[in-house]
Scaffold this motif. Structure first.
Motif, PDB file in Angstrom:
ATOM      1  N   ALA A 196      -2.128   2.520   8.835  1.00  0.00           N
ATOM      2  CA  ALA A 196      -2.248   3.908   8.399  1.00  0.00           C
ATOM      3  C   ALA A 196      -2.698   4.797   9.551  1.00  0.00           C
ATOM      4  O   ALA A 196      -2.075   5.828   9.831  1.00  0.00           O
ATOM      5  CB  ALA A 196      -3.231   4.001   7.226  1.00  0.00           C
ATOM      6  N   TYR A 199      -2.047  11.102   3.746  1.00  0.00           N
ATOM      7  CA  TYR A 199      -3.076  11.629   4.636  1.00  0.00           C
ATOM      8  C   TYR A 199      -2.889  13.111   4.888  1.00  0.00           C
ATOM      9  O   TYR A 199      -1.787  13.651   4.769  1.00  0.00           O
ATOM     10  CB  TYR A 199      -3.101  10.877   5.971  1.00  0.00           C
ATOM     11  N   ALA A 254      -9.486   1.573   8.964  1.00  0.00           N
ATOM     12  CA  ALA A 254      -8.738   2.825   9.017  1.00  0.00           C
ATOM     13  C   ALA A 254      -9.183   3.699  10.177  1.00  0.00           C
ATOM     14  O   ALA A 254      -8.605   4.759  10.415  1.00  0.00           O
ATOM     15  CB  ALA A 254      -8.874   3.573   7.696  1.00  0.00           C
ATOM     16  N   ALA A 276      -9.544  -2.712   4.359  1.00  0.00           N
ATOM     17  CA  ALA A 276      -8.574  -1.676   4.730  1.00  0.00           C
ATOM     18  C   ALA A 276      -9.318  -0.404   5.133  1.00  0.00           C
ATOM     19  O   ALA A 276      -8.987   0.244   6.130  1.00  0.00           O
ATOM     20  CB  ALA A 276      -7.621  -1.402   3.573  1.00  0.00           C
ATOM     21  N   SER A 299      -3.563   0.607  -3.217  1.00  0.00           N
ATOM     22  CA  SER A 299      -2.950  -0.708  -3.109  1.00  0.00           C
ATOM     23  C   SER A 299      -2.595  -1.249  -4.477  1.00  0.00           C
ATOM     24  O   SER A 299      -3.244  -0.940  -5.480  1.00  0.00           O
ATOM     25  CB  SER A 299      -3.900  -1.683  -2.407  1.00  0.00           C
ATOM     26  N   ASN A 351      -9.535  -4.496  -0.017  1.00  0.00           N
ATOM     27  CA  ASN A 351      -9.402  -3.041   0.095  1.00  0.00           C
ATOM     28  C   ASN A 351     -10.555  -2.433   0.879  1.00  0.00           C
ATOM     29  O   ASN A 351     -10.376  -1.428   1.568  1.00  0.00           O
ATOM     30  CB  ASN A 351      -9.270  -2.413  -1.292  1.00  0.00           C
ATOM     31  N   VAL A 404       0.146   5.056   1.391  1.00  0.00           N
ATOM     32  CA  VAL A 404      -0.802   5.792   2.219  1.00  0.00           C
ATOM     33  C   VAL A 404      -0.449   7.275   2.182  1.00  0.00           C
ATOM     34  O   VAL A 404       0.721   7.634   2.334  1.00  0.00           O
ATOM     35  CB  VAL A 404      -0.741   5.293   3.679  1.00  0.00           C
ATOM     36  N   SER A 453     -10.081   5.002  -1.590  1.00  0.00           N
ATOM     37  CA  SER A 453      -9.379   3.727  -1.726  1.00  0.00           C
ATOM     38  C   SER A 453      -9.183   3.398  -3.197  1.00  0.00           C
ATOM     39  O   SER A 453     -10.136   3.100  -3.921  1.00  0.00           O
ATOM     40  CB  SER A 453     -10.198   2.620  -1.036  1.00  0.00           C
ATOM     41  N   LEU A 487      -5.804   5.556   0.470  1.00  0.00           N
ATOM     42  CA  LEU A 487      -5.189   4.228   0.546  1.00  0.00           C
ATOM     43  C   LEU A 487      -5.085   3.692  -0.878  1.00  0.00           C
ATOM     44  O   LEU A 487      -6.104   3.488  -1.529  1.00  0.00           O
ATOM     45  CB  LEU A 487      -6.052   3.273   1.376  1.00  0.00           C
ATOM     46  N   GLN A 532      -3.313  -3.130   6.828  1.00  0.00           N
ATOM     47  CA  GLN A 532      -2.856  -1.958   6.093  1.00  0.00           C
ATOM     48  C   GLN A 532      -3.631  -0.709   6.520  1.00  0.00           C
ATOM     49  O   GLN A 532      -3.062   0.365   6.732  1.00  0.00           O
ATOM     50  CB  GLN A 532      -3.001  -2.191   4.582  1.00  0.00           C
ATOM     51  N   GLY A 533      -4.958  -0.846   6.645  1.00  0.00           N
ATOM     52  CA  GLY A 533      -5.761   0.289   7.086  1.00  0.00           C
ATOM     53  C   GLY A 533      -5.394   0.712   8.501  1.00  0.00           C
ATOM     54  O   GLY A 533      -5.288   1.900   8.816  1.00  0.00           O
ATOM     55  N   PHE A 547       0.832  -1.207   0.000  1.00  0.00           N
ATOM     56  CA  PHE A 547       0.000   0.000   0.000  1.00  0.00           C
ATOM     57  C   PHE A 547       0.870   1.262   0.000  1.00  0.00           C
ATOM     58  O   PHE A 547       1.958   1.279   0.570  1.00  0.00           O
ATOM     59  CB  PHE A 547      -0.865   0.068   1.286  1.00  0.00           C
TER      60      PHE A 547
END
Lengths: 769, 476
Positions: A361, A285, A324, A320, A304, A317, A283, A337, A302, A357-358, A281
Motif C-alpha cells: 500500500a 488512500y 504501512a 499490515a 481485508s 491485520n 486499499v 484497518s 486497509l 499488504q501494508g 486487501f
C-alpha cells in the motif's frame, strides 16, 4: 568457541549445507507420508460443504457407509470434547455443526481402508441445505458490516488537518489478491493410539504445541496424554501454522474411535479449497505532500477479507498496519484497518503475515505521488525515509537501527539505477509494442511476534558420554534451514564439528509449550534457547575440568573438538566420559524470551518489535502492450541479515522469498465464482512461478553489518522480509505501463496480481485517463 | 491374460493382477516402498513424481522423464524404470546430486527428487533433454528456492556415461510383439502392437477408452475418481509413432509424443516449435501425443488451432478402413468429435507452408511455461507479392471448439497487409467469436487477446520488436 555474549559467537560462519540436503537429493528424507503404513491403517477424507453459507437440514450418509472399504463415518455429534481446531477464538469447527460458513468446510469424516475408497465415499454424502445470505467479497461484507473484530485505528497527529494544509493532494485505491501457499507437500497427519488413552500424532505442522492442545481438548484428554511430532515439512510458508490442526484432529478422532492408526493425507485440490490463504486487501488512500513528494499527511484504509472465522486475522491485520510506513516517516497519519468476515475459507498466516499488504500500500502511494509530480519515484522514496529527528513510527516505536538510507544508496549505485532508467526511457521512446520499467523499493520488516507472549522458546541439549550431542528445540523445520542453524550454534558452543550434533525431530514431549515456528523468529528464539542449554552444560564441564585438573575455570578452553585444561589437552569426548564418571549432568534445557518488547494493542502504541530487518531491490521488467504479458528481466537485491549465521541458507531464503513474492504479485491469481467456490484449486489453474519466471539476471548481495541487538551471532531473521522485495516488480510494472502515455501525471490503475488481463486493462485505462 | 512386467534397477518386476488405472506413483510408494518419489498434485503439473522410463529404440534405450502420478501401470509394460532410489545413495551421490546437496538446491526437499530425476535425464541424454535447463524443469515446481541453485547445479555437472547394454538385453527378454492383455476382475486392459490389432480390438470393444499418454485421462482417475472399465493403451504401436517429413509436409502418427515431434514441428515454422515448447512441461510432452491432443476435443488444445491454420487434415481408421477429413471438421461441438466409437485417430498431415507465407502462432496464458492457454491462435497468410491471397486464422479458447475465424479470414483475403486491413480483420473477430468468461480470462480479454495476435503479426512484419522473450534473452 562461543563467547559468553551470544552475539559474539565465531565471527565468520561456514555455509553448512542444509542438514538434510543429502537425504533430499537421494529421496531418503522421510516426510509423514513416507513412513511404512501398518496394515490396520485407516485413510481419511472429508465430506465438504457445497454451500458458502447455509443451515444443514439433513445429512444422509447411508451411501457413504455402504461404499466399498468404508470402516467408519463421523459427524460433529461423534466428537466428545471440543469441536474446535482454531488457534485463538474457538470458532473453527472440526466438523460443521448445524451450519456451514464456507464452501469446502468439512461436514463429515470418512475412514476407509484406502485413500481412494475414502475419497470416493466422501462424494456420496447427501446433505440438504437451507441457504442463508452469503457475503463473499470485501464489498459484500462491508455493506453488511460483517467483521471478525472491531475496526482498528492506528494514528498519529491530525491527518485530516495536515491533509487540508498540504500543497498537493491525491486520492487512490487498488485491490490486491490473496495467495495460496502451495507447499509441495500437502497437509498430512498420522495419529496412532497408544496405551492408556495416549495419542501420538505425526503432523506436518509449524505449531506442534497447538495441535497437541487442540487434539487433547477434542478428545477430552490432558495435554500430557498427547504427543505431537514433526521431523520436517515439505514446505509450509505459514500455511501449516494453524491449518494443520484440522487434519491432525481428524486423524486423532478416528484413531481414538477405532483404536487403529489413521492417516489424513489431503488431496491437492481439497487442500487448496479447504485451507486458508493470504488475505486479499482493498486499499484506499488520501495523501497530502509537498513539491518534493514528501508525504505530510496520509489517511489510509486497509480492508481485508478474513473469511469465515477469526483464525490469526487480528494479528495479521495488525502487521499490515505496522508495515504501512515501511521505511518512511509519515508525520500525520491515520490507518483504519477493517477486518471483514466473509463466507469464504478463513484467510490465514502466509510469509509476511500482513506485512506485504501494508507495505504494498505505501509503496503504491510513493509511486502515485511521484507520478502526480512527474518525478522519479526513487526521489520520492528517499525524500520520505526515516532519518535523524524523523525516526518514530506511527505506533510510537523509536528506530535505532535504520540503515535504509545507506542501503538504498548503495544498491542504487551498484545496480546502476539512474543509467538504466535513462536507457529505458530511450527504449520506450522507440518501441511501440514493448515497454520497460524499472523500480527500486525498500523493505523494513519488524521482527518479533506482535503478540508479545509468543516470543519465547525452549531447547533440550543432551551430551552423551562419547561426546556426541543431541539437540531438540521447539522450532520446526520447513525447509528454511532452522535445524542446521541451531545445530551450528550448539556445535560452536562446544567447539566441535557440526556433524557431531544429531538433530532430532521436534516433539512436544521434549520441549513443551512452544510457539509456532513463524514470524521469521525460528533461529532468533530457538538458536538462543539452544545456546543457553548448551552453555549450561559447558559451564558444568568447565567447572568439572577445572576442579579435576586443579586449574582456574578461565584456563579451560574448548577448541577444535578438544578441550584445553591448563596445560593439558583432552578430546571433547574424553572430557565428557570423565565428567559422566564424575557424576556431572550432561543434559540441560535452555530457555529464551525476547527482552525489551511491549505493546499496548488497545492504543496501538508501543514497541512490538525487537529490531528491524532491511533490504531493497531493483527490478527491471518489460511488458507487451498488445497482450499484457510481461517478463521480469533483471533484479538486483541488497538485503540485511545482520551477521549471517549461514550465508548459503540466508541467500536461499532471500531468493526463494523474492520469487514467491513475485508470484503473489504477477501470476498467482485466486478466482472465486459467485457462489463462493474457488475455481483455481490446482496447479492447472493456479500458477506459481516456474524456473523460467526467475529473472535471467538475479543478483543477491548481503548487507555487511550486524544486528544492533544482541541476537545470536548478531544475526537477523530472514524468513519473511525478502518476500517484500518483490514489490519492486509490481512497481516496475507500473512504470512500464505508464510508458504508453509518458506525459500523463497519473499512476496506471493496476491491481495485483498483474496478470496479462489486468495489465492490458491498466494500459487501456491509463491511455484513457 | 497376463500381467505387467517392467525392469527396475536391472531386475524384472512382475505384477500379476493389475488394476488398469493403478498409478505408477502409488505402486512405487505404497507397494514397493520407494517413497523418494513424491505426490505433489496427482495431475502432472508439479513434477515431484518424476521418474525416468526407458524403452527400446533400436540398440539403445530412449529414456524419458515422465510424471508417475498419471502413468497407469500397464503403460510401463516392457519398459525400464529409474526412480530416485536408482541413483546415488546418501554416501555415493551422483555429481548432480552432490552439487545440488552442496549448493542450496533443496530447502524443504519435497520437490527435490523430481528435479533430480528431470536433470538426471539431461545427464544421461534422455529424449527431449537437449533444451535449456529452465525448459527441462518447466514441469517441476519448487516453492522454496527460487530455482537459482537448481539451474546452477544442472549447468555445472558433466554428462554421465550411461551403459544401457544390460537394459537393452533385459528389455528384449521381456518384449513381445503380441497384444498384451490383463485385468482385475471385470476391468480389462489391452496393449495392442499394431494398428490392425487396435482396429480389431476397438471393433470388439467399442466402449473401450483409448489411452495414449494419459495426461488427460489420468486426471479423470486421480481427480475425477472415475472407475474406467476397459482401456486400450496405444503407446506401443510403432506405426502410430512414425513421423514422415517431406517437402510437401509432415505426417505425424497419432501416437507421436509432442517431445518427439518438437523438432519436426519447429522445422515447419519456428512459431510452431515455440508453441510446442510451451505445451505442458517436458514430462507432459514426453507422454502427451499429437493425436491425443486432437482426439480429446479440448476447446483450448494448444495443438489444433495452429494445425488448423496450417491446413492440416486428419486420418481416422477403423477395421472398415480409413477416411481423411479437414482437421477443423473433426470438432463438431463441445465434447463432441467426428469419431465413431470403433474409429481411432491414425495420423495428422500438415502441409508445409510456402516460403512466402506469413505465419504467426501465439499462446496467451497467465504463466509462460506449463500453463493452459486463455487464448491460443494461429494466422497463416498466403501471399502473392503484397496481396494476401489466402488467409487461415484459427483460435482455441474462443469458442466451444478450436475453430476458424471465417469472417476474419474474409477481411484479410484479397487485401494487402496494412494497418487498415488488420483493423478490419480485428473488427471481424467479433462476428467469429462470442467467447466465455472463465477462470482463465474474461470474454472481453479473450477478444482483445485474439486481436492482439493479429496486431503482433502486423508489428512484426513492419519491423518493430515484438517479442518479450527475445528481449529477455538479452539479459541471459
Amino acid at each position: 568457541m562461543a563467547e559468553r555474549d551470544p552475539g559474539l559467537l565465531a565471527c565468520t560462519k561456514p555455509s553448512n549445507p542444509h542438514d538434510s540436503a543429502a537425504l533430499h537429493v537421494s529421496g531418503l528424507a522421510r516426510y509423514a507420508d513416507d513412513l511404512p503404513e501398518p496394515a490396520a491403517m485407516l485413510h481419511l477424507a472429508f465430506g465438504q460443504s457445497k454451500e458458502a453459507h447455509a443451515r444443514i437440514t439433513a445429512i444422509d450418509l447411508a451411501a457413504v457407509r455402504a461404499a466399498p472399504g468404508v470402516v467408519a463415518v463421523y459427524t460433529a455429534a461423534d466428537i466428545s470434547g471440543a469441536n474446535d481446531v482454531s488457534p485463538v477464538a474457538g470458532d473453527d469447527r472440526l466438523l460443521a455443526d448445524g451450519e456451514v460458513i464456507c464452501v469446502g468446510q468439512p461436514i463429515f469424516l470418512v475412514a476407509a481402508t484406502s485413500q481412494r475408497a475414502a475419497r470416493q465415499a466422501a462424494r456420496l454424502g447427501e446433505i440438504a441445505y437451507e441457504p442463508l445470505p452469503a457475503h463473499l467479497t470485501i464489498a459484500d461484507a462491508r455493506a453488511a458490516a460483517s467483521l471478525i473484530e472491531p475496526t482498528q485505528r492506528m494514528a498519529r497527529g491530525d491527518a485530516a488537518a495536515a491533509l487540508a494544509q498540504a500543497p498537493h493532494r491525491l486520492t487512490g485505491g487498488f485491490d490486491m489478491g490473496g495467495q495460496d501457499h502451495f507447499y509441495l507437500e500437502g497437509q498430512v497427519a498420522i495419529a496412532t493410539p497408544g496405551e492408556d488413552g495416549q495419542m501420538h500424532v505425526l503432523s506436518s505442522t509449524q505449531h506442534p504445541s497447538e495441535v497437541q492442545h487442540l487434539v487433547a481438548h477434542m478428545l477430552c484428554r490432558r495435554s500430557a496424554d498427547v504427543t505431537v511430532e514433526v521431523r520436517r515439512m515439505g514446505g509450509a510458508f505459514g500455511g501449516k501454522e494453524t491449518q494443520a490442526a484440522l487434519f491432525a484432529a481428524a486423524a486423532a478422532l478416528v484413531a481414538d474411535k477405532t483404536g487403529r492408526p489413521a492417516k489424513f493425507r489431503c488431496d491437492r485440490d481439497d487442500d487448496m479449497v479447504m485451507t486458508g490463504k493470504r488475505h486479499d486487501f482493498r486499499v484506499d488512500y488520501e495523501t497530502g505532500f509537498d513539491a518534493q513528494g514528501r508525504v505530510l499527511a496520509l489517511k489510509l484504509r486497509l480492508a481485508s477479507r478474513c473469511g469465515a472465522t477469526v483464525d490469526l486475522s487480528p494479528a495479521i491485520n495488525d502487521r499490515a498496519m505496522f508495515h504501512a510506513d515501511n521505511c518512511y516517516h509519515l508525520p500525520a497519519i491515520e490507518i483504519i484497518s477493517e477486518r471483514l468476515k466473509t463466507h469464504t475459507v478463513s484467510a490465514t498466516a502466509f510469509r509476511g503475515f500482513g506485512g506485504p499488504q501494508g507495505m504494498l500500500a505505501i509503496e503504491r502511494i510513493m509511486d502515485d505521488v511521484a507520478a502526480h509530480l512527474g518525478i522519479d519515484p526513487i526521489d520520492v522514496r528517499i525524500a520520505n525515509l526515516y532519518g535523524p529527528g524523523r525516526d518514530v513510527t506511527p505506533y510510537d516505536m523509536q528506530l535505532t537501527d535504520n540503515i535504509a538510507p545507506q542501503l538504498i544508496a548503495r544498491l542504487r549505485a551498484d545496480a546502476r539505477y539512474d543509467a538504466r532508467r535513462q536507457a529505458i526511457a530511450a527504449f520506450n521512446a522507440r518501441n511501440p509494442v514493448l515497454k520497460k520499467g524499472i523500480a527500486l523499493t525498500p523493505v523494513k520488516f519488524g521482527i518479533s511476534f506482535t503478540t508479545t507472549h509468543l516470543n519465547q522458546a525452549g531447547a533440550l541439549v543432551h551430551v552423551y558420554a562419547d561426546g556426541s550431542i543431541q539437540i531438540n528445540h521447539g522450532g520446526t523445520e520447513m525447509g528454511q534451514g532452522l535445524y542446521i542453524k541451531v545445530a551450528q550454534v550448539v556445535a560452536d558452543v562446544f567447539a566441535v564439528p557440526v556433524g557431531q550434533v544429531r538433530i532430532t525431530a521436534t516433539r512436544t514431549d521434549k520441549v513443551p509449550n512452544t510457539s509456532a515456528t513463524a514470524a521469521s523468529s525460528g533461529a532468533d528464539l530457538n538458536g538462543m534457547a539452544a545456546y543457553n542449554a548448551a552453555m549450561t552444560i559447558r559451564d558444568r564441564l568447565t567447572a568439572f575440568a577445572a576442579r579435576s585438573f586443579g586449574c582456574g575455570e578461565k584456563a579451560v578452553r574448548f577448541s577444535d573438538g578438544a578441550v584445553q585444561i591448563g596445560t593439558e589437552w583432552m578430546g571433547f569426548g574424553d572430557l565428557c566420559r570423565k565428567a559422566h564418571m564424575g557424576r556431572i549432568s550432561l543434559s540441560s534445557t535452555g530457555y529464551y524470551a525476547t527482552p525489551d518488547i511491549a505493546y499496548d494493542r488497545a492504543a496501538h502504541k508501543g514497541r512490538p518489535f525487537y529490531y528491524f530487518a532491511y533490504g531493497a531491490a531493483v527490478a527491471e521488467v518489460a511488458i507487451d502492450t498488445l497482450t499484457g504479458e510481461h517478463r521480469v528481466l533483471a533484479v538486483d537485491i541488497l538485503h540485511d541479515v545482520g551477521k549471517s549465521l549461514n550465508p548459503v541458507i540466508d541467500i536461499g531464503q532471500i531468493e526463494g522469498g523474492f520469487l514467491q513474492g513475485q508470484g503473489w504479485l504477477t501470476t498467482e491469481e485466486l478466482v472465486w465464482d459467485d457462489k463462493g467456490r474457488l475455481l483455481t484449486h490446482s496447479p492447472a489453474t493456479y500458477k506459481i512461478p516456474t524456473a523460467s519466471d526467475r529473472p535471467r539476471h538475479l543478483s543477491i548481495q548481503l548487507w555487511d553489518g550486524e544486528n544492533v541487538q544482541p541476537t545470536i551471532n548478531r544475526s537477523k531473521a530472514v524468513g519473511e522480509p525478502p518476500f517484500m522485495l518483490a514489490i519492486s516488480v509490481f512497481s516496475a510494472l507500473h512504470q512500464a505501463i505508464a510508458a504508453v502515455a509518458p506525459d500523463k501525471r497519473a499512476l496506471p490503475p493496476l491491481d495485483a496480481p498483474a496478470t496479462p488481463e489486468r495489465i492490458l486493462r491498466a494500459i487501456a485505462d491509463h491511455r484513457a485517463a | 491374460m497376463s500381467g505387467v512386467r517392467f525392469l527396475l534397477d536391472g531386475g524384472v518386476v512382475e505384477i500379476a493382477q493389475v488394476d488398469p488405472t493403478a498409478t505408477l506413483l502409488d505402486h512405487l510408494r505404497y507397494r514397493l516402498g520407494r517413497t523418494g518419489t513424491k505426490e505433489g498434485c496427482a495431475e502432472g503439473d508439479c513434477g515431484a513424481c518424476t521418474v525416468l522410463v526407458g524403452e527400446l529404440d533400436g540398440d539403445a534405450i530412449a529414456w524419458r522423464a515422465l510424471n508417475s502420478c498419471i502413468l497407469f501401470l500397464p503403460m510401463l509394460h516392457g519398459k525400464a524404470l529409474l526412480t530416485v532410489e536408482s541413483l546415488g545413495k546418501e554416501d555415493a551421490l551422483t555429481p548432480l546430486q552432490a552439487c545440488m546437496a552442496a549448493n542450496g538446491s533443496s530447502q524443504c526437499g519435497f520437490c527435490t527428487p523430481g528435479f533430480v530425476m528431470s536433470l538426471h535425464g539431461r545427464c544421461i541424454g534422455a529424449r527431449g533433454h537437449d533444451l535449456p535447463v529452465a525448459d527441462i524443469v518447466a514441469g517441476n515446481l519448487c516453492r522454496c528456492t527460487g530455482y537459482g541453485p537448481i539451474l546452477e547445479a544442472a549447468e555445472s555437472v558433466p554428462t554421465l556415461p550411461q551403459d544401457d547394454a544390460g537394459t537393452v538385453a533385459a528389455l528384449r527378454g521381456i518384449a513381445s510383439d503380441q497384444t498384451v492383455a490383463g485385468g482385475d476382475g471385470a476391468r480389462r486392459w489391452f496393449i495392442p502392437r499394431t494398428a490392425t490389432a487396435l482396429a480389431d480390438l476397438l471393433a470388439a470393444h467399442p466402449d473401450a477408452r483409448l489411452v495414449a499418454g494419459a495426461t488427460d485421462v489420468g486426471l479423470w482417475v486421480t481427480k475425477g475418481l472415475q472407475t474406467l472399465e476397459t482401456l486400450i493403451f496405444i503407446g506401443d504401436i510403432a506405426e502410430l509413432q512414425a513421423i514422415a517429413e517431406g517437402p510437401e509436409g509432415l505426417t505425424v502418427g497419432a501416437g507421436v509424443r509432442y517431445a518427439d515431434a518438437h523438432a519436426a514441428f519447429a522445422r515447419l515454422h519456428p512459431d510452431m516449435g515455440e508453441l510446442v515448447r510451451r505445451i505442458g512441461g517436458l514430462q507432459v510432452r514426453n507422454a502427451a501425443t499429437v493425436g491425443g491432443n486432437i482426439a480429446n476435443g479440448s476447446p483450448i488444445g494448444d495443438g489444433p488451432p495452429a494445425l488448423i491454420a496450417l491446413g492440416a487434415s486428419l486420418t481416422l481408421r477403423s477395421a472398415m478402413g480409413r477416411r481423411t477429413i479437414a482437421l477443423e471438421d473433426y470438432f463438431l461441438a463441445y465434447g463432441q468429435q467426428d469419431r465413431r466409437p470403433f474409429e481411432f485417430v491414425e495420423s495428422v498431415h500438415i502441409p508445409r507452408p510456402a516460403a512466402t507465407d506469413i505465419i504467426l502462432i501465439g499462446k496467451l496464458s497467465r504463466r509462460f511455461d506449463s500453463d493452459i492457454s486463455a487464448v491460443c491462435g494461429a494466422i497463416r497468410l498466403g501471399m502473392e507479392g503484397e496481396r494476401i491471397v489466402e488467409a487461415r486464422v484459427a483460435f482455441g479458447g474462443m469458442a466451444a471448439t478450436p475453430s476458424r475465424a471465417l469472417a476474419c479470414e474474409g477481411a484479410l483475403t484479397g487485401q494487402s497487409l496494412t494497418q487498415a486491413t488488420i483493423a478490419d480483420a480485428v473488427a471481424a473477430l467479433g462476428e467469429d467469436y462470442d467467447p466465455l468468461s472463465d477462470v482463465r480470462g474474461s470474454a472481453a480479454y479473450r477478444i482483445e487477446a485474439a486481436a492482439s495476435l493479429l496486431w503482433r503479426l502486423w508489428h512484426r512484419e513492419s519491423g518493430a520488436p515484438a517479442s518479450l522473450l527475445a528481449l529477455e534473452a538479452e539479459h541471459g
